[in-house]
Design a protein around this motif. Sequence first.
Motif, mmCIF file in Angstrom:
data_model
loop_
_atom_site.group_PDB
_atom_site.id
_atom_site.type_symbol
_atom_site.label_atom_id
_atom_site.label_comp_id
_atom_site.label_asym_id
_atom_site.label_seq_id
_atom_site.Cartn_x
_atom_site.Cartn_y
_atom_site.Cartn_z
ATOM 1 N N GLY A 134 -3.977 8.785 13.482
ATOM 2 C CA GLY A 134 -3.834 7.745 12.274
ATOM 3 C C GLY A 134 -2.808 6.714 12.502
ATOM 4 O O GLY A 134 -1.865 7.081 12.977
ATOM 5 N N LEU A 135 -3.261 5.421 12.815
ATOM 6 C CA LEU A 135 -2.575 4.243 12.891
ATOM 7 C C LEU A 135 -2.439 3.203 11.876
ATOM 8 O O LEU A 135 -3.663 2.958 11.159
ATOM 9 C CB LEU A 135 -3.108 3.701 14.057
ATOM 10 C CG LEU A 135 -2.392 2.379 14.788
ATOM 11 C CD1 LEU A 135 -0.875 2.432 15.085
ATOM 12 C CD2 LEU A 135 -3.261 1.578 15.687
ATOM 13 N N VAL A 136 -1.317 3.087 11.308
ATOM 14 C CA VAL A 136 -1.129 1.974 10.107
ATOM 15 C C VAL A 136 -0.420 0.902 10.906
ATOM 16 O O VAL A 136 0.899 1.040 11.307
ATOM 17 C CB VAL A 136 -0.417 2.508 8.852
ATOM 18 C CG1 VAL A 136 -0.201 1.506 7.803
ATOM 19 C CG2 VAL A 136 -1.385 3.701 8.374
ATOM 20 N N ILE A 137 -0.871 -0.288 10.454
ATOM 21 C CA ILE A 137 -0.013 -1.475 10.902
ATOM 22 C C ILE A 137 0.038 -2.351 9.654
ATOM 23 O O ILE A 137 -0.778 -2.486 9.010
ATOM 24 C CB ILE A 137 -0.944 -2.216 12.019
ATOM 25 C CG1 ILE A 137 -1.154 -1.310 13.179
ATOM 26 C CG2 ILE A 137 -0.415 -3.476 12.279
ATOM 27 C CD1 ILE A 137 -2.148 -2.036 14.187
ATOM 28 N N GLY A 160 -1.430 -6.211 18.866
ATOM 29 C CA GLY A 160 -2.111 -4.995 20.084
ATOM 30 C C GLY A 160 -1.167 -4.227 20.871
ATOM 31 O O GLY A 160 -1.204 -2.937 21.196
ATOM 32 N N SER A 161 -0.012 -4.920 21.301
ATOM 33 C CA SER A 161 0.802 -4.081 22.322
ATOM 34 C C SER A 161 1.589 -3.280 21.333
ATOM 35 O O SER A 161 1.903 -2.232 22.019
ATOM 36 C CB SER A 161 1.663 -5.437 23.080
ATOM 37 O OG SER A 161 2.606 -5.776 22.304
ATOM 38 N N LEU A 162 1.842 -3.561 20.120
ATOM 39 C CA LEU A 162 2.510 -2.719 19.293
ATOM 40 C C LEU A 162 1.703 -1.461 18.979
ATOM 41 O O LEU A 162 2.186 -0.335 19.050
ATOM 42 C CB LEU A 162 3.000 -3.165 17.893
ATOM 43 C CG LEU A 162 4.162 -4.371 18.106
ATOM 44 C CD1 LEU A 162 4.507 -4.786 16.534
ATOM 45 C CD2 LEU A 162 5.280 -4.188 18.879
ATOM 46 N N ALA A 163 0.638 -1.758 18.756
ATOM 47 C CA ALA A 163 -0.313 -0.793 18.333
ATOM 48 C C ALA A 163 -0.478 0.499 19.717
ATOM 49 O O ALA A 163 -0.540 1.551 19.802
ATOM 50 C CB ALA A 163 -1.679 -1.017 18.220
ATOM 51 N N PHE A 217 -5.555 0.039 8.524
ATOM 52 C CA PHE A 217 -5.460 1.525 9.037
ATOM 53 C C PHE A 217 -6.556 1.718 10.191
ATOM 54 O O PHE A 217 -7.915 1.123 10.012
ATOM 55 C CB PHE A 217 -5.897 2.517 7.832
ATOM 56 C CG PHE A 217 -6.244 3.959 8.392
ATOM 57 C CD1 PHE A 217 -5.032 4.608 8.510
ATOM 58 C CD2 PHE A 217 -7.316 4.461 8.480
ATOM 59 C CE1 PHE A 217 -5.152 5.860 9.119
ATOM 60 C CE2 PHE A 217 -7.641 5.760 9.171
ATOM 61 C CZ PHE A 217 -6.492 6.593 9.131
ATOM 62 N N ALA A 218 -6.399 2.304 11.285
ATOM 63 C CA ALA A 218 -7.545 2.800 12.426
ATOM 64 C C ALA A 218 -7.212 4.069 12.645
ATOM 65 O O ALA A 218 -6.165 4.775 12.787
ATOM 66 C CB ALA A 218 -6.964 1.994 13.684
ATOM 67 N N GLY A 219 -8.452 4.738 12.446
ATOM 68 C CA GLY A 219 -8.396 6.187 12.704
ATOM 69 C C GLY A 219 -8.918 6.424 14.068
ATOM 70 O O GLY A 219 -10.305 6.037 14.250
ATOM 71 N N ALA A 268 1.590 8.197 8.153
ATOM 72 C CA ALA A 268 1.614 7.061 8.652
ATOM 73 C C ALA A 268 2.015 6.039 7.805
ATOM 74 O O ALA A 268 2.445 4.760 7.802
ATOM 75 C CB ALA A 268 0.522 6.940 9.489
ATOM 76 N N PHE A 269 1.043 6.059 6.623
ATOM 77 C CA PHE A 269 1.309 4.932 5.520
ATOM 78 C C PHE A 269 2.553 4.890 4.656
ATOM 79 O O PHE A 269 3.122 3.925 4.466
ATOM 80 C CB PHE A 269 0.058 5.314 4.438
ATOM 81 C CG PHE A 269 -1.306 4.587 4.399
ATOM 82 C CD1 PHE A 269 -1.371 3.212 4.284
ATOM 83 C CD2 PHE A 269 -2.142 5.274 4.986
ATOM 84 C CE1 PHE A 269 -2.658 2.609 4.560
ATOM 85 C CE2 PHE A 269 -3.691 4.947 5.266
ATOM 86 C CZ PHE A 269 -3.801 3.346 4.853
ATOM 87 N N GLN A 270 3.010 6.069 4.395
ATOM 88 C CA GLN A 270 4.316 6.254 3.932
ATOM 89 C C GLN A 270 5.636 5.652 4.923
ATOM 90 O O GLN A 270 6.313 4.706 4.470
ATOM 91 C CB GLN A 270 4.790 7.500 3.860
ATOM 92 C CG GLN A 270 3.855 8.252 2.349
ATOM 93 C CD GLN A 270 4.388 9.838 2.397
ATOM 94 O OE1 GLN A 270 5.300 10.397 2.454
ATOM 95 N NE2 GLN A 270 3.383 10.571 1.812
ATOM 96 N N ALA A 271 5.475 6.121 6.097
ATOM 97 C CA ALA A 271 6.542 5.533 6.996
ATOM 98 C C ALA A 271 6.223 4.102 7.225
ATOM 99 O O ALA A 271 7.289 3.237 7.054
ATOM 100 C CB ALA A 271 6.247 6.189 8.317
ATOM 101 N N CYS A 272 5.094 3.451 7.202
ATOM 102 C CA CYS A 272 5.051 2.034 7.790
ATOM 103 C C CYS A 272 5.593 1.372 6.424
ATOM 104 O O CYS A 272 6.145 0.259 6.572
ATOM 105 C CB CYS A 272 3.442 1.765 7.852
ATOM 106 S SG CYS A 272 3.238 -0.043 8.416
ATOM 107 N N ARG A 273 5.111 1.791 5.156
ATOM 108 C CA ARG A 273 5.681 1.062 3.776
ATOM 109 C C ARG A 273 7.003 1.038 3.766
ATOM 110 O O ARG A 273 7.696 0.152 3.437
ATOM 111 C CB ARG A 273 4.771 1.750 2.683
ATOM 112 C CG ARG A 273 5.376 1.125 1.482
ATOM 113 C CD ARG A 273 4.679 -0.377 1.327
ATOM 114 N NE ARG A 273 5.471 -0.994 0.153
ATOM 115 C CZ ARG A 273 5.048 -1.190 -0.955
ATOM 116 N NH1 ARG A 273 3.964 -0.275 -1.448
ATOM 117 N NH2 ARG A 273 5.866 -1.936 -1.643
#
Lengths: 149, 149, 82, 82
Positions: A24-27, A11-14, B28-30, A100-105
């Motif tokens: 768009g947030l990808v974890i 949660g703190s990273l998000a 993924f969270a939008g 976001a997906f590309q960078a996270c992967r």
Amino acid sequence: MYLTHDPIDVGSLAHAVHSPARGGLVIFAGQVRDHHEGRAVRRLEYSAYPAMAEAECRAIVDEAATRWPVAVALRHRLGVLEVGELAVAVAVAGAHRGEAFQACRWIIDEVKRRVPIWKRESYADGSEAWVDPTAPGGTMPAAAPESST
Amino acid sequence: MYLTHDPIDVGSLAHAVHSPARGGLVIFAGQVRDHHEGRAVRRLEYSAYPAMAEAECRAIVDEAATRWPVAVALRHRLGVLEVGELAVAVAVAGAHRGEAFQACRWIIDEVKRRVPIWKRESYADGSEAWVDPTAPGGTMPAAAPESST
Amino acid sequence: MTASISVLLFARYAELLGAERLELAASAPLTVGAVIERLRSLPGGAQLPAAPLCAVNLRQARLADIVAPGDEVALLPPLAGG
Amino acid sequence: MTASISVLLFARYAELLGAERLELAASAPLTVGAVIERLRSLPGGAQLPAAPLCAVNLRQARLADIVAPGDEVALLPPLAGG
């Protein structure tokens, strides 16, 4: 600081990458699995070459930020972890989900490829081994387990 | 139930797919962005064809589970959302990160492609519009804003 | 002051040699490969691979790279982070 | 009991026709396209596209598909979820 001996708080990273402009947030969160190459894992211990590992993590995060218009948070745990605990987490936020997906992967792949971190697994039968992706069977023998008393 | 009028709790979605056998978790969270096509967004309202949207979400989740060995949790918010609130979240856990990334990306793409949900944006200047990805400029005119008093 | 090259060992390599840090006396520059050969001649060192992953002063290095007294050479077992 | 086809309208289409649900009298089967033509002749209906995204009984449908009294036809504006 990208390395920590404390539990990772996703949660703190998000929160660190969150902004109203980035929709768009990808974890990615990697946790200790209960098995490896068919053996029952009880716990494991991560160690690192800390100065180089920090430098490599920073280089990965910086390179990601030049390749994609995203904000990045990265944390890798060190020390003894039980099954189910988080070993690594990457949070990436951007205006567009594809980036976001590309960078996270890419980031988690690079972490695995070039950050000097090692993993010693303890199995349910009391034995231990070093994880070695280049070895047949995926491990190399470890010295006498710390738990032998 | 994949649709909800309540705030989305990503942690509970992560918890729902978590298992000691699945080491890789991709989320993924939008969230509601503060801009769209150059206009300052103040808030927006999601509406749906609820019965069909639930059925499509279920079909997407079921199809993902046949394509990849993963566990999936999916939630889409309806109603009025402020900037920064989560509109949709997908959590995918699998033994291998590649599968989790692929499944998560595929699911959010399918949600956008085939779940009957609509979005009415309210802008900082008091005007409103229907988001329409097929329209020039990305929106179509809306009837008189609800906020006109 | 004795001229030496610092060698860091990690994980399984540290177990093989029973040490996490060694100081190799060196009065002149030598190659990373030569450093490794000297380590392989130490007790327990025979199990070190001839061409392990290496770093010099925190950056990945090749066997042909030259190190001088004061440099820090690290031998890195196959990485297993993430 | 009057035979009719239920028509559901959403989002902008509901605003155009001022209704979220209509009952079209229909004594015999007709195509989805014919349903849309009847809607386009209603007040406000002229702005409906000639070939909108449609669903019949919760499944996406084509203009040539046949609907009968008792079926539920939904006109879906361009989707904007996610």
